[in-house]
Write a protein that holds these residues in place. Structure first.
Motif, short mmCIF file in Angstrom:
data_model
loop_
_atom_site.label_atom_id
_atom_site.label_comp_id
_atom_site.label_asym_id
_atom_site.label_seq_id
_atom_site.Cartn_x
_atom_site.Cartn_y
_atom_site.Cartn_z
N GLY A 22 0.81 -1.22 0.00
CA GLY A 22 0.00 0.00 0.00
C GLY A 22 0.84 1.26 0.00
N PRO A 23 0.16 2.39 0.04
CA PRO A 23 0.87 3.67 0.12
C PRO A 23 1.16 3.99 1.58
CG PRO A 23 -1.49 4.07 0.09
CD PRO A 23 -1.30 2.56 0.07
N THR A 24 1.91 5.04 1.84
CA THR A 24 1.85 5.65 3.18
C THR A 24 1.25 7.03 3.00
OG1 THR A 24 4.08 6.60 3.13
CG2 THR A 24 3.85 4.36 4.00
N PHE A 25 0.63 7.50 4.05
CA PHE A 25 0.04 8.85 4.08
C PHE A 25 0.86 9.70 5.04
CE2 PHE A 25 -4.73 7.79 3.04
CZ PHE A 25 -4.36 7.35 1.78
N GLU A 26 1.24 10.84 4.58
CA GLU A 26 2.03 11.74 5.42
C GLU A 26 1.19 12.98 5.70
OE1 GLU A 26 4.99 10.61 6.43
OE2 GLU A 26 4.84 8.83 5.15
N PRO A 27 0.83 13.20 6.98
CA PRO A 27 -0.10 14.29 7.28
C PRO A 27 0.48 15.68 7.02
CG PRO A 27 0.51 13.09 9.28
CD PRO A 27 1.16 12.37 8.15
N ILE A 28 -0.38 16.55 6.51
CA ILE A 28 -0.09 17.98 6.38
C ILE A 28 -0.69 18.70 7.59
CG2 ILE A 28 -0.61 20.06 5.02
CD1 ILE A 28 -0.78 18.15 2.54
N ASP A 29 -1.88 18.27 7.95
CA ASP A 29 -2.58 18.75 9.15
C ASP A 29 -3.58 17.64 9.49
OD1 ASP A 29 -4.93 19.10 7.62
OD2 ASP A 29 -4.67 21.25 7.39
N PRO A 30 -4.43 17.82 10.49
CA PRO A 30 -5.29 16.68 10.88
C PRO A 30 -6.25 16.21 9.79
CG PRO A 30 -5.23 18.33 12.62
CD PRO A 30 -4.54 18.95 11.45
N VAL A 31 -6.50 17.00 8.77
CA VAL A 31 -7.48 16.59 7.76
C VAL A 31 -6.87 16.37 6.39
CG1 VAL A 31 -9.37 17.70 8.99
CG2 VAL A 31 -8.19 18.96 7.19
N ARG A 32 -5.60 16.66 6.21
CA ARG A 32 -5.00 16.57 4.88
C ARG A 32 -3.70 15.76 4.95
NH1 ARG A 32 -6.08 22.22 5.62
NH2 ARG A 32 -7.87 22.90 4.38
N PHE A 33 -3.39 15.14 3.82
CA PHE A 33 -2.17 14.35 3.80
C PHE A 33 -1.59 14.34 2.39
CE2 PHE A 33 -3.94 10.86 1.40
CZ PHE A 33 -5.29 10.89 1.72
N ILE A 34 -0.34 13.90 2.29
CA ILE A 34 0.27 13.59 0.99
C ILE A 34 0.25 12.07 0.87
CG2 ILE A 34 2.38 13.65 -0.39
CD1 ILE A 34 3.09 16.26 0.99
N GLY A 35 -0.28 11.58 -0.25
CA GLY A 35 -0.36 10.14 -0.46
C GLY A 35 0.07 9.80 -1.87
N ASN A 36 -0.15 8.57 -2.29
CA ASN A 36 0.18 8.18 -3.66
C ASN A 36 -0.84 7.15 -4.13
OD1 ASN A 36 1.30 5.35 -3.30
ND2 ASN A 36 2.61 6.50 -1.88
#
Ligand code: CTP
Ligand code: CA
Length: 231
Positions: free
Chosen positions: A20-34
């Motif tokens: 799977g991907p990993t999700f890297e949070p930007i803030d509690p509601v947003r993230f960088i994913g793939n």
């Protein structure tokens, strides 16, 4: 079913699979994913379990059900994925199929970022993530007997994948052509080459399930007498 599993050629083998991907949070509601679907990694975990291995699957956020007969650990970030993997050592074989985010957001905010009238958009600052495959390949006395990585490439696939084998110190690389024309990301088929220290093998375009099955049987061959040495 238990009886069949217990009789498989990977009986007594401990396997670790990332997916799977990993999700890297930007803030509690947003993230960088793939765009990784996790299909290939999950299929590998399943195939190894069907051959009798004791499998731990460490997966980022995916829309798949946990594979039967596999211990599935759900994580979100690369750092969490690394921690979960290191916590499972020692294992006999590790297969890193996850599309781990290369960077984490170093200025992630605890509160949701708000727009401010007239203000420029916020800057996202990135810092490198740990490399799970390289870390497992180096893990000293606890190094798995066989460490397998994937290389997702859109061009000069074999050249880039061969360089990754060297750079990361793993034993095999499954070189994966993810150029948009192949429909690999999210699709059910994969076009791969297996790169080992002995050379490069083109594999026929096949379903992700069939690639997983073939890889699992190659792992049976490679482990030979090493199965279950951790017990
Ligand atoms: N990988 C990992 N941890 C990371 C990055 C990658 O474990 N932080 C693993 C992947 O699971 C895969 C292999 O390394 O098995 C190659 O991943 P890939 O993204 O293709 O390679 P990178 O080294 O990150 O290089 P790039 O993205 O620049 O092509
Ligand atoms: Ca990468």
């Amino acid at each position: 079913v238990e009886g069949l599993l217990a009789a498989g050629p990977l009986r007594g083998v401990k396997a670790l699979v990332t997916s799977g991907p990993t999700f890297e949070p930007i803030d509690p509601v947003r993230f960088i994913g793939n765009r990784s679907s996790g299909k290939q990694g999950h299929a590998i975990a399943s195939a190894l379990a069907r051959l009798g291995a004791e499998v731990t699957l460490v997966t980022g956020p995916v829309r798949l059900t946990d594979p039967a007969g596999v211990t599935t650990v759900h994580v979100e970030t690369a750092r969490e994925m690394l921690g979960a993997c290191l916590g499972r050592l020692p294992v006999d074989v590790a297969v890193c199929a996850a599309a781990v985010a290369d960077w984490t957001v170093s200025n992630a905010s605890k509160e949701k970022r708000k727009k401010e009238a007239g203000a420029p958009p916020p800057a996202i600052e990135l810092a490198p993530n740990p490399d799970i495959l390289a870390t497992l390949s180096e893990s000293g006395g606890a190094r798995p007997h066989l460490v397998v990585g994937f290389a997702a490439e859109t061009e000069r696939v074999l050249e880039h994948a061969g360089a990754k084998l060297e750079r990361k110190g793993c034993d095999w690389i499954v070189a994966n052509d993810v150029s948009p024309a192949t429909g690999t990301f999210g699709g059910d088929f994969n076009t791969v080459h297996l790169i080992t220290r002995a050379g490069t093998e083109p594999w026929p375009r096949a379903s992700k399930a069939d690639v997983a099955e073939r890889l699992a049987w190659r792992i049976v061959d490679a482990l030979g007498g090493h199965k279950g040495e951790q017990e």
